[in-house]
Design a protein around this motif. Sequence first.
Motif, PDB file in Angstrom:
ATOM      1  N   THR A 124       0.996  -1.234   0.137  1.00 10.31           N
ATOM      2  CA  THR A 124       0.082   0.132  -0.182  1.00 10.31           C
ATOM      3  C   THR A 124       0.699   1.295   0.124  1.00 10.31           C
ATOM      4  O   THR A 124       0.636   2.260  -0.729  1.00 10.31           O
ATOM      5  CB  THR A 124      -0.768  -0.094   1.390  1.00 10.31           C
ATOM      6  N   THR A 125       1.945   1.183   0.634  1.00 11.18           N
ATOM      7  CA  THR A 125       2.969   2.345   0.979  1.00 11.18           C
ATOM      8  C   THR A 125       3.283   2.821  -0.622  1.00 11.18           C
ATOM      9  O   THR A 125       3.632   3.829  -1.022  1.00 11.18           O
ATOM     10  CB  THR A 125       3.909   2.173   2.035  1.00 11.18           C
ATOM     11  N   ALA A 126       3.842   1.531  -1.256  1.00 10.93           N
ATOM     12  CA  ALA A 126       4.307   1.847  -2.618  1.00 10.93           C
ATOM     13  C   ALA A 126       3.351   2.460  -3.609  1.00 10.93           C
ATOM     14  O   ALA A 126       3.823   3.234  -4.256  1.00 10.93           O
ATOM     15  CB  ALA A 126       4.860   0.472  -3.043  1.00 10.93           C
ATOM     16  N   ILE A 127       2.041   1.814  -3.439  1.00  8.75           N
ATOM     17  CA  ILE A 127       1.189   2.319  -4.368  1.00  8.75           C
ATOM     18  C   ILE A 127       0.834   3.819  -4.159  1.00  8.75           C
ATOM     19  O   ILE A 127       0.755   4.474  -5.112  1.00  8.75           O
ATOM     20  CB  ILE A 127      -0.188   1.500  -4.156  1.00  8.75           C
ATOM     21  N   GLU A 128       0.853   4.172  -2.683  1.00 10.99           N
ATOM     22  CA  GLU A 128       0.649   5.684  -2.703  1.00 10.99           C
ATOM     23  C   GLU A 128       1.607   6.458  -2.716  1.00 10.99           C
ATOM     24  O   GLU A 128       1.482   7.772  -3.030  1.00 10.99           O
ATOM     25  CB  GLU A 128      -0.069   5.671  -1.042  1.00 10.99           C
ATOM     26  N   TYR A 129       2.803   6.202  -3.042  1.00 14.01           N
ATOM     27  CA  TYR A 129       3.950   6.888  -3.569  1.00 14.01           C
ATOM     28  C   TYR A 129       3.559   7.389  -4.918  1.00 14.01           C
ATOM     29  O   TYR A 129       3.870   8.382  -5.190  1.00 14.01           O
ATOM     30  CB  TYR A 129       5.171   5.914  -3.720  1.00 14.01           C
ATOM     31  N   PHE A 130       2.939   6.397  -5.688  1.00  8.71           N
ATOM     32  CA  PHE A 130       2.534   7.058  -7.295  1.00  8.71           C
ATOM     33  C   PHE A 130       1.329   7.963  -7.161  1.00  8.71           C
ATOM     34  O   PHE A 130       1.181   8.579  -8.005  1.00  8.71           O
ATOM     35  CB  PHE A 130       2.301   5.674  -7.993  1.00  8.71           C
ATOM     36  N   VAL A 131       0.199   7.292  -6.607  1.00  5.48           N
ATOM     37  CA  VAL A 131      -1.248   8.061  -6.608  1.00  5.48           C
ATOM     38  C   VAL A 131      -1.719   8.829  -5.565  1.00  5.48           C
ATOM     39  O   VAL A 131      -2.958   9.138  -5.633  1.00  5.48           O
ATOM     40  CB  VAL A 131      -1.996   6.864  -6.967  1.00  5.48           C
ATOM     41  N   GLY A 132      -0.863   9.066  -4.642  1.00 10.72           N
ATOM     42  CA  GLY A 132      -1.446   9.382  -3.470  1.00 10.72           C
ATOM     43  C   GLY A 132      -2.488   8.514  -2.521  1.00 10.72           C
ATOM     44  O   GLY A 132      -2.395   7.472  -2.815  1.00 10.72           O
ATOM     45  N   PRO A 133      -3.102   9.279  -1.308  1.00 14.34           N
ATOM     46  CA  PRO A 133      -3.764   8.324  -0.333  1.00 14.34           C
ATOM     47  C   PRO A 133      -4.814   7.505  -1.093  1.00 14.34           C
ATOM     48  O   PRO A 133      -5.655   7.860  -2.200  1.00 14.34           O
ATOM     49  CB  PRO A 133      -4.330   9.225   0.372  1.00 14.34           C
ATOM     50  N   VAL A 134      -4.798   6.179  -1.031  1.00 17.44           N
ATOM     51  CA  VAL A 134      -6.112   5.366  -1.252  1.00 17.44           C
ATOM     52  C   VAL A 134      -6.772   4.804  -0.097  1.00 17.44           C
ATOM     53  O   VAL A 134      -7.756   4.902  -0.143  1.00 17.44           O
ATOM     54  CB  VAL A 134      -5.109   4.015  -2.006  1.00 17.44           C
ATOM     55  N   VAL A 135      -5.963   4.653   1.000  1.00 11.95           N
ATOM     56  CA  VAL A 135      -6.753   4.096   2.044  1.00 11.95           C
ATOM     57  C   VAL A 135      -7.126   5.413   2.730  1.00 11.95           C
ATOM     58  O   VAL A 135      -6.302   6.208   3.045  1.00 11.95           O
ATOM     59  CB  VAL A 135      -6.027   3.279   3.048  1.00 11.95           C
ATOM     60  N   PRO A 136      -8.606   5.531   2.974  1.00 11.92           N
ATOM     61  CA  PRO A 136      -8.930   7.062   3.827  1.00 11.92           C
ATOM     62  C   PRO A 136      -8.185   6.991   5.088  1.00 11.92           C
ATOM     63  O   PRO A 136      -8.354   6.191   5.838  1.00 11.92           O
ATOM     64  CB  PRO A 136     -10.559   6.557   3.773  1.00 11.92           C
ATOM     65  N   ARG A 137      -8.019   8.372   5.588  1.00 14.89           N
ATOM     66  CA  ARG A 137      -7.140   8.646   6.771  1.00 14.89           C
ATOM     67  C   ARG A 137      -7.655  10.036   6.887  1.00 14.89           C
ATOM     68  O   ARG A 137      -7.625  10.724   6.017  1.00 14.89           O
ATOM     69  CB  ARG A 137      -5.857   8.087   6.865  1.00 14.89           C
ATOM     70  N   THR A 138      -7.334  10.367   8.379  1.00 13.92           N
ATOM     71  CA  THR A 138      -7.653  11.877   8.756  1.00 13.92           C
ATOM     72  C   THR A 138      -6.262  12.434   8.615  1.00 13.92           C
ATOM     73  O   THR A 138      -5.107  11.864   9.076  1.00 13.92           O
ATOM     74  CB  THR A 138      -8.062  12.016  10.140  1.00 13.92           C
ATOM     75  N   VAL A 139      -5.894  13.437   7.801  1.00  9.07           N
ATOM     76  CA  VAL A 139      -4.622  14.333   7.892  1.00  9.07           C
ATOM     77  C   VAL A 139      -4.731  15.582   8.639  1.00  9.07           C
ATOM     78  O   VAL A 139      -5.896  16.336   8.313  1.00  9.07           O
ATOM     79  CB  VAL A 139      -4.222  14.414   6.304  1.00  9.07           C
ATOM     80  N   VAL A 140      -3.805  16.148   9.533  1.00  5.23           N
ATOM     81  CA  VAL A 140      -3.731  17.575   9.771  1.00  5.23           C
ATOM     82  C   VAL A 140      -2.497  17.958   9.680  1.00  5.23           C
ATOM     83  O   VAL A 140      -1.424  17.617   9.841  1.00  5.23           O
ATOM     84  CB  VAL A 140      -3.838  17.337  11.609  1.00  5.23           C
ATOM     85  N   GLU A 141      -2.536  18.866   8.788  1.00  2.75           N
ATOM     86  CA  GLU A 141      -1.192  19.777   8.349  1.00  2.75           C
ATOM     87  C   GLU A 141      -1.141  21.277   8.334  1.00  2.75           C
ATOM     88  O   GLU A 141      -2.578  22.119   8.366  1.00  2.75           O
ATOM     89  CB  GLU A 141      -1.121  19.482   6.906  1.00  2.75           C
ATOM     90  N   ASP A 142      -0.048  21.867   8.767  1.00  2.04           N
ATOM     91  CA  ASP A 142      -0.132  23.378   8.924  1.00  2.04           C
ATOM     92  C   ASP A 142       0.423  23.853   7.676  1.00  2.04           C
ATOM     93  O   ASP A 142       1.222  23.521   7.195  1.00  2.04           O
ATOM     94  CB  ASP A 142       0.912  23.751  10.124  1.00  2.04           C
ATOM     95  N   HIS A 143      -0.245  25.244   7.344  1.00  2.00           N
ATOM     96  CA  HIS A 143       0.133  26.093   6.201  1.00  2.00           C
ATOM     97  C   HIS A 143       0.646  27.256   6.594  1.00  2.00           C
ATOM     98  O   HIS A 143       0.045  28.295   7.216  1.00  2.00           O
ATOM     99  CB  HIS A 143      -0.885  26.069   5.171  1.00  2.00           C
ATOM    100  N   ALA A 144       2.017  27.581   6.642  1.00  2.00           N
ATOM    101  CA  ALA A 144       2.504  29.031   6.885  1.00  2.00           C
ATOM    102  C   ALA A 144       2.345  29.940   5.950  1.00  2.00           C
ATOM    103  O   ALA A 144       3.440  30.435   5.194  1.00  2.00           O
ATOM    104  CB  ALA A 144       4.094  28.842   7.277  1.00  2.00           C
TER     105      ALA A 144
END
Length: 276
Positions: A124-144
């Motif tokens: 799964t990690t290898a697949i997502e390297y190419f196409v972005g997230p596949v398995v749904p997950r919550t992401v928290v990220e900061d934007h300066a």
Amino acid sequence: MPFDLGVTARLTAECRDPGGTLTDATTAAVTVTLPDGTTAAPAVTNPPEQSGQYHADYVTEQPGRHTVRWVFTGPAYAYTDVLDVRPEQSPAILSLKDAKQHLNLSLAGTSEDDEVRFWNNATTTAIEYFVGPVVPRTVVEDHAVGEVLALALRRAPVLEVTAVEPLRDGGTSYNPDRLNTDAPVGIVSRKDGGLLRGPLRVTYRAGRLIVAENISGAARIILQHLWATQRPTRGGGLPGARDDFSVTEPIPGLGYAIPNRAVQLLNPDDQGPGLA
């Protein structure tokens, strides 16, 4: 191998005297340091059932990397190990059943399940390297950012933006219902065309609700390849498959880990992270 969240993990260690012989210790203790820095001290039976071979049972409470520290006295001996706990939500594209069927493993047997799950998650990690997230997950990220017309989220495709909050006192928060989200590329903007004023913390759900067949097909090819390379003298994989010529050149960032057949299947999605 990682443990599932909520299961009882059996921790093991050996106590040896200065000459290297297994021996019972006067005292034996184990401390588990959880990912959040708290600690637990599971009970250790002493003397052990077999000389010098100790165990303790620990019920996993948090996902992530744990440190396990054993300390013995009489003789003085110590041992440090790690314990990985999977998150509650599966990180795999393929189910365990699908993975075992593709590798031609018995569904009734369980002796290789942990290893199959390990390589399935790596796939799964290898697949997502190419196409972005596949398995749904919550992401928290900061934007300066200062004042911008749009934010480019880093983990697309985006399923839903759930919160946009200021990172400094007096800043502005934004109601997700009043935002436009270009899901495939993860671009967020205000519906009224106004500016977004940062710095901002964005919470969102990334991944796919439907996994396209080219992605699940590529996952099967990668899993077969990884399984075969770890077990060169054993069965598994598709009958008659020759994995030795499926990789012809290294892939930047992944070396020879991914067969070219899988890359070709993923090509329609390989237009940038998350584009589908």
